[in-house]
Motif scaffolding. Structure first.
Motif, PDB file in Angstrom:
ATOM      1  N   TRP A 191       0.833  -1.211   0.000  1.00  0.00           N
ATOM      2  CA  TRP A 191       0.000   0.000   0.000  1.00  0.00           C
ATOM      3  C   TRP A 191       0.869   1.262   0.000  1.00  0.00           C
ATOM      4  O   TRP A 191       0.613   2.203  -0.755  1.00  0.00           O
ATOM      5  CB  TRP A 191      -0.936  -0.026   1.223  1.00  0.00           C
ATOM      6  CG  TRP A 191      -1.981   1.044   1.185  1.00  0.00           C
ATOM      7  CD1 TRP A 191      -3.181   1.002   0.529  1.00  0.00           C
ATOM      8  CD2 TRP A 191      -1.939   2.333   1.814  1.00  0.00           C
ATOM      9  NE1 TRP A 191      -3.876   2.177   0.715  1.00  0.00           N
ATOM     10  CE2 TRP A 191      -3.142   3.010   1.498  1.00  0.00           C
ATOM     11  CE3 TRP A 191      -0.997   2.984   2.620  1.00  0.00           C
ATOM     12  CZ2 TRP A 191      -3.428   4.296   1.956  1.00  0.00           C
ATOM     13  CZ3 TRP A 191      -1.274   4.270   3.080  1.00  0.00           C
ATOM     14  CH2 TRP A 191      -2.478   4.914   2.752  1.00  0.00           C
ATOM     15  N   ARG A 195       0.942   4.221  -2.873  1.00  0.00           N
ATOM     16  CA  ARG A 195       0.658   5.618  -2.516  1.00  0.00           C
ATOM     17  C   ARG A 195       1.846   6.517  -2.818  1.00  0.00           C
ATOM     18  O   ARG A 195       1.693   7.629  -3.302  1.00  0.00           O
ATOM     19  CB  ARG A 195       0.313   5.722  -1.023  1.00  0.00           C
ATOM     20  CG  ARG A 195      -0.947   4.979  -0.612  1.00  0.00           C
ATOM     21  CD  ARG A 195      -2.214   5.609  -1.126  1.00  0.00           C
ATOM     22  NE  ARG A 195      -2.568   5.230  -2.486  1.00  0.00           N
ATOM     23  CZ  ARG A 195      -3.085   4.058  -2.868  1.00  0.00           C
ATOM     24  NH1 ARG A 195      -3.311   3.102  -2.000  1.00  0.00           N
ATOM     25  NH2 ARG A 195      -3.388   3.820  -4.131  1.00  0.00           N
ATOM     26  N   GLN A 198       2.072   7.255  -6.505  1.00  0.00           N
ATOM     27  CA  GLN A 198       1.106   8.293  -6.906  1.00  0.00           C
ATOM     28  C   GLN A 198       1.620   9.688  -6.558  1.00  0.00           C
ATOM     29  O   GLN A 198       1.408  10.653  -7.276  1.00  0.00           O
ATOM     30  CB  GLN A 198      -0.231   8.076  -6.188  1.00  0.00           C
ATOM     31  CG  GLN A 198      -1.135   7.049  -6.826  1.00  0.00           C
ATOM     32  CD  GLN A 198      -2.489   6.985  -6.125  1.00  0.00           C
ATOM     33  OE1 GLN A 198      -2.583   7.179  -4.915  1.00  0.00           O
ATOM     34  NE2 GLN A 198      -3.535   6.718  -6.889  1.00  0.00           N
TER      35      GLN A 198
ATOM     36  N   ILE B 164      -7.432   4.092   6.387  1.00  0.00           N
ATOM     37  CA  ILE B 164      -6.752   5.012   5.463  1.00  0.00           C
ATOM     38  C   ILE B 164      -6.895   6.455   5.967  1.00  0.00           C
ATOM     39  O   ILE B 164      -5.923   7.224   5.955  1.00  0.00           O
ATOM     40  CB  ILE B 164      -7.310   4.843   4.030  1.00  0.00           C
ATOM     41  CG1 ILE B 164      -6.924   3.455   3.502  1.00  0.00           C
ATOM     42  CG2 ILE B 164      -6.796   5.943   3.107  1.00  0.00           C
ATOM     43  CD1 ILE B 164      -7.549   3.086   2.161  1.00  0.00           C
ATOM     44  N   TYR B 168      -3.739   9.155   7.155  1.00  0.00           N
ATOM     45  CA  TYR B 168      -3.482  10.543   6.751  1.00  0.00           C
ATOM     46  C   TYR B 168      -3.798  11.556   7.849  1.00  0.00           C
ATOM     47  O   TYR B 168      -3.083  12.534   8.016  1.00  0.00           O
ATOM     48  CB  TYR B 168      -4.273  10.886   5.478  1.00  0.00           C
ATOM     49  CG  TYR B 168      -3.711  10.183   4.266  1.00  0.00           C
ATOM     50  CD1 TYR B 168      -2.531  10.629   3.685  1.00  0.00           C
ATOM     51  CD2 TYR B 168      -4.326   9.047   3.742  1.00  0.00           C
ATOM     52  CE1 TYR B 168      -1.985   9.969   2.591  1.00  0.00           C
ATOM     53  CE2 TYR B 168      -3.791   8.382   2.644  1.00  0.00           C
ATOM     54  CZ  TYR B 168      -2.618   8.852   2.080  1.00  0.00           C
ATOM     55  OH  TYR B 168      -2.069   8.194   1.017  1.00  0.00           O
ATOM     56  N   ARG B 195      -3.437  13.762  -1.159  1.00  0.00           N
ATOM     57  CA  ARG B 195      -3.007  12.350  -1.123  1.00  0.00           C
ATOM     58  C   ARG B 195      -4.140  11.435  -0.683  1.00  0.00           C
ATOM     59  O   ARG B 195      -4.321  10.352  -1.203  1.00  0.00           O
ATOM     60  CB  ARG B 195      -1.828  12.176  -0.160  1.00  0.00           C
ATOM     61  CG  ARG B 195      -0.565  12.919  -0.545  1.00  0.00           C
ATOM     62  CD  ARG B 195       0.123  12.334  -1.753  1.00  0.00           C
ATOM     63  NE  ARG B 195      -0.409  12.779  -3.026  1.00  0.00           N
ATOM     64  CZ  ARG B 195      -0.195  13.982  -3.582  1.00  0.00           C
ATOM     65  NH1 ARG B 195       0.530  14.885  -2.979  1.00  0.00           N
ATOM     66  NH2 ARG B 195      -0.706  14.274  -4.765  1.00  0.00           N
ATOM     67  N   GLN B 198      -6.565  10.873  -3.514  1.00  0.00           N
ATOM     68  CA  GLN B 198      -6.055   9.871  -4.460  1.00  0.00           C
ATOM     69  C   GLN B 198      -6.257   8.451  -3.939  1.00  0.00           C
ATOM     70  O   GLN B 198      -6.549   7.537  -4.693  1.00  0.00           O
ATOM     71  CB  GLN B 198      -4.555  10.074  -4.695  1.00  0.00           C
ATOM     72  CG  GLN B 198      -4.206  11.143  -5.712  1.00  0.00           C
ATOM     73  CD  GLN B 198      -2.704  11.189  -5.955  1.00  0.00           C
ATOM     74  OE1 GLN B 198      -1.910  10.939  -5.060  1.00  0.00           O
ATOM     75  NE2 GLN B 198      -2.306  11.515  -7.178  1.00  0.00           N
ATOM     76  N   ALA B 199      -6.080   8.290  -2.621  1.00  0.00           N
ATOM     77  CA  ALA B 199      -6.109   6.944  -2.047  1.00  0.00           C
ATOM     78  C   ALA B 199      -7.537   6.466  -1.779  1.00  0.00           C
ATOM     79  O   ALA B 199      -7.793   5.269  -1.758  1.00  0.00           O
ATOM     80  CB  ALA B 199      -5.318   6.918  -0.745  1.00  0.00           C
TER      81      ALA B 199
END
Lengths: 206, 206
Positions: A191, A195, A198, B164, B168, B195, B198-199
């Motif tokens: 993962w 990420r 990207q 997720i 972040y 970010r 995107q994820a």
């Protein structure tokens, strides 16, 4: 006779030393560095408390030994040596992801102990500073290689790329995913790599 | 006369209490929780050491008061109340990014103190557990709302989305960028939002 006894003694000394280091690592990780007593390390390693001082230099000495083991891990050196030969930024990031996972597997317990003790202990803080400098230095070399290859997107210079690599592959990325979220290390590696691609590649894999 | 004196006394008591809390927060953050002495808090707050115990309940009590201030921050409640009205997942993530930045601005010092003390102190560990549960609970509510709106990509369920979001916007994301990398909070907010989109978004902004 002494030619046969000496090597055996040396073996025994090395085994004792390793048992003490392993016991300390286990207890530091389980109870915390400050709450662990020398007597407990001695008991777990099956040696006298005096031996923990004599062989390991007490708690501070043992922490230093663990940090040195991590610092001298051949994996980091090998990874850096492979860099100049790599021409594909995807391949470079995959190497970073797998090497940082491997270091985590081998030295994750020591990283945690050091991160936890550093705010309260000067020796640990010094050890953490040195480790961090080395670790960031490795990532900076990666960023520089990616820049050389023209693989970084607009607005991302070497400094910025190092910061981004640090975000994904520095101390906290893996720990947040494995310790907080309960992911496995391979899952986290996969993962984080996706990420980071990207965020950092001019041409991310589709 | 007492009707005029009492409010003034109450004001004075509140000011004293706040001065003690502020002094403790400053010293805990600068020197660490364990290395801070009650006498130093008293000196910085300009009160007698006995007052620090009586008003703040000592170091443990003061830490508890700070954690409660953070827990009762109206921002978190307000953000959660806005969720059901939001129908756009981009808007939802922008709210999460800005609310978590604001909480960091107001309570970041306490977060750091708690994270540093928790591995070595049971009261701090308990405070951290409660804060983390509340924090993750908020992010889980966000993930649930995004799922309701059909905004999550394939293979990402509510649990995964919460993990997720935690990566972040949990503890370490902002700290890694601001403390380790030296980015500003607004810079970190903008980057983390991009970010995370995107994820986590079925249709990330282009």
């Amino acid at each position: 006779m002494s030619t046969r006894t000496s090597p055996r003694r040396a073996d025994y000394a090395a085994l004792t030393r390793q048992a003490i280091i392993d016991a300390a690592r286990t207890l530091f990780a389980e109870r915390g560095f400050f709450r662990t007593k020398i007597d407990e390390i001695a008991e777990l390693a099956n040696v006298a408390p005096g031996t923990v001082y004599a062989v390991g230099g007490g708690k501070q000495g043992l922490l230093g030994i663990m940090v040195d083991e991590w610092a001298s891990a051949p994996l980091l050196k090998e990874s850096l040596e492979r860099l100049p030969a790599l021409r594909d930024c995807h391949e470079i990031l995959a190497l970073v992801a797998s090497a940082s996972r491997q270091v985590r597997e081998d030295h994750g317990a020591v990283m945690r102990i050091l991160l936890n003790a550093a705010p309260h202990d000067d020796t640990a803080a010094q050890g953490l500073r040195e480790s961090t400098e080395r670790y960031r230095g490795t990532l900076a070399a990666v960023a520089e290689r990616m820049h050389e290859l023209g693989g970084l997107p607009d607005g991302v210079d070497i400094r910025r790329a190092t910061d981004i690599l640090w975000f994904y592959f520095g101390y906290s990325g893996y720990f947040t995913l494995t310790d907080d979220n309960g992911w496995s290390l391979p899952e986290a590696e996969q993962w984080l790599l996706a990420r980071c691609e990207q965020a950092l590649l001019l041409r991310p894999a589709s």
